[in-house]
Scaffold this active site. Structure first.
Site, PDB file in Angstrom:
ATOM      1  N   ASP A  44       0.829  -1.195   0.000  1.00 52.21           N
ATOM      2  CA  ASP A  44       0.000   0.000   0.000  1.00 52.21           C
ATOM      3  C   ASP A  44       0.871   1.255   0.000  1.00 52.21           C
ATOM      4  O   ASP A  44       0.497   2.278  -0.590  1.00 52.21           O
ATOM      5  CB  ASP A  44      -0.926   0.000   1.220  1.00 52.21           C
ATOM      6  CG  ASP A  44      -2.082   0.970   1.057  1.00 52.21           C
ATOM      7  OD1 ASP A  44      -2.812   0.864   0.052  1.00 52.21           O
ATOM      8  OD2 ASP A  44      -2.258   1.849   1.926  1.00 52.21           O
ATOM      9  N   CYS A 135     -11.149   3.066  -4.504  1.00 51.50           N
ATOM     10  CA  CYS A 135     -10.175   3.097  -3.410  1.00 51.50           C
ATOM     11  C   CYS A 135     -10.712   3.904  -2.239  1.00 51.50           C
ATOM     12  O   CYS A 135     -10.604   3.497  -1.078  1.00 51.50           O
ATOM     13  CB  CYS A 135      -8.857   3.693  -3.904  1.00 51.50           C
ATOM     14  SG  CYS A 135      -7.594   3.832  -2.616  1.00 51.50           S
ATOM     15  N   TYR A 139     -12.559   1.627   0.823  1.00 45.41           N
ATOM     16  CA  TYR A 139     -11.913   1.481   2.130  1.00 45.41           C
ATOM     17  C   TYR A 139     -12.847   1.907   3.262  1.00 45.41           C
ATOM     18  O   TYR A 139     -12.843   1.296   4.333  1.00 45.41           O
ATOM     19  CB  TYR A 139     -10.596   2.257   2.170  1.00 45.41           C
ATOM     20  CG  TYR A 139      -9.419   1.380   1.835  1.00 45.41           C
ATOM     21  CD1 TYR A 139      -8.592   0.890   2.836  1.00 45.41           C
ATOM     22  CD2 TYR A 139      -9.157   1.000   0.527  1.00 45.41           C
ATOM     23  CE1 TYR A 139      -7.520   0.063   2.543  1.00 45.41           C
ATOM     24  CE2 TYR A 139      -8.095   0.173   0.219  1.00 45.41           C
ATOM     25  CZ  TYR A 139      -7.282  -0.296   1.227  1.00 45.41           C
ATOM     26  OH  TYR A 139      -6.231  -1.132   0.931  1.00 45.41           O
ATOM     27  N   TYR A 163      -9.653   4.129   8.943  1.00 48.27           N
ATOM     28  CA  TYR A 163     -10.523   4.213   7.773  1.00 48.27           C
ATOM     29  C   TYR A 163     -12.005   4.362   8.098  1.00 48.27           C
ATOM     30  O   TYR A 163     -12.838   4.362   7.183  1.00 48.27           O
ATOM     31  CB  TYR A 163     -10.283   3.001   6.868  1.00 48.27           C
ATOM     32  CG  TYR A 163      -8.901   3.041   6.249  1.00 48.27           C
ATOM     33  CD1 TYR A 163      -8.602   3.962   5.256  1.00 48.27           C
ATOM     34  CD2 TYR A 163      -7.887   2.193   6.690  1.00 48.27           C
ATOM     35  CE1 TYR A 163      -7.322   4.027   4.703  1.00 48.27           C
ATOM     36  CE2 TYR A 163      -6.608   2.251   6.143  1.00 48.27           C
ATOM     37  CZ  TYR A 163      -6.341   3.173   5.148  1.00 48.27           C
ATOM     38  OH  TYR A 163      -5.078   3.233   4.612  1.00 48.27           O
ATOM     39  N   GLU A 204      -9.171  -3.655  -6.554  1.00 44.33           N
ATOM     40  CA  GLU A 204      -9.236  -3.527  -5.099  1.00 44.33           C
ATOM     41  C   GLU A 204      -9.419  -4.904  -4.462  1.00 44.33           C
ATOM     42  O   GLU A 204      -8.775  -5.232  -3.464  1.00 44.33           O
ATOM     43  CB  GLU A 204     -10.402  -2.618  -4.693  1.00 44.33           C
ATOM     44  CG  GLU A 204     -10.128  -1.139  -4.836  1.00 44.33           C
ATOM     45  CD  GLU A 204      -9.121  -0.637  -3.815  1.00 44.33           C
ATOM     46  OE1 GLU A 204      -9.166  -1.067  -2.641  1.00 44.33           O
ATOM     47  OE2 GLU A 204      -8.278   0.186  -4.191  1.00 44.33           O
TER      48      GLU A 204
END
Length: 219
Positions: A44, A135, A139, A163, A204
């Protein structure tokens, strides 16, 4: 229905597959193998470097000064704030700056970042918005799902907290508005937006799989 809602509707099967992925489920209950989580952190980090480039390239395609400023600000924030936070996050799990910098992208990370950068160079600003959206919204949605699954605090709770926090929710809300604005402003780009969104959403999912299997090149 807004553009962002439409994209989420057509991407629902991919969203559900992400929520059911063992990386997500095991992270939520605290049983995820530490090697898998470390692999996610390192990959990441490499992903975020190109993520910043994508925002910067989007800024060069913006026609309105306010949008150009906002997009370039996000690129700057990613490099100067989010990357620092990620380095700090990695350090909390025993991963040094040298390890992050030495990480080679796994095949899935290469595929994802190459797709995003190709979209940035060749696509419209509407396509870029759609490619970025999985993204951001993904998340938040996955982390909210993890929070629902989690029964107690454990070593991965900081990931969930990051997140699901207010700051990240504000970022996602801006991204959603960006998608909605492009959807209305460029109706001729809607099919391309759908394709870009679905490709990123699939990648993803593959990113979770890459981390869970500690994917490498096998060489």
């Amino acid at each position: 229905m807004t553009g962002s809602d439409h994209l989420l509707a057509i991407g629902e099967p991919i969203w559900q597959a992400q929520k059911n992925h063992p990386f997500v489920v095991e992270l939520a209950d605290g049983t995820l193998d530490s090697d898998a989580f470390a692999h996610w952190i390192k990959q990441d980090y490499r992903y975020l470097q190109d993520y910043a480039r994508l925002w910067a390239l989007a800024g060069t395609k913006a026609r309105e000064e306010t949008r150009m400023t906002a997009l370039l600000d996000i690129a700057h924030t990613t490099l100067n704030t989010e990357m620092d936070l990620h380095r700090s996050f990695a350090a909390d799990y025993g991963i040094s700056q040298d390890e992050l910098e030495a990480t080679e992208k796994a095949p899935t990370c290469v595929a994802y970042t190459n797709f995003l950068l190709r979209t940035a160079y060749e696509g419209s600003i509407a396509e870029i918005a759609a490619a970025l959206y999985p993204c951001m919204q993904g998340y938040l949605d996955i982390a909210d799902h993890m929070a629902e699954l989690a029964d107690e605090t454990h070593e991965y709770t900081p990931f969930i907290d990051t997140y699901t926090g207010d700051e990240f929710r504000e970022d996602v809300a801006w991204g959603r508005a960006f998608v909605d604005d492009c959807w209305e402003q460029y109706p001729g780009e809607r099919e391309a937006m759908e394709e870009a969104f679905l490709t990123s959403a699939k990648l993803e999912y593959r990113f979770w799989e890459m981390a869970y299997t500690v994917e490498g090149w096998g060489l």
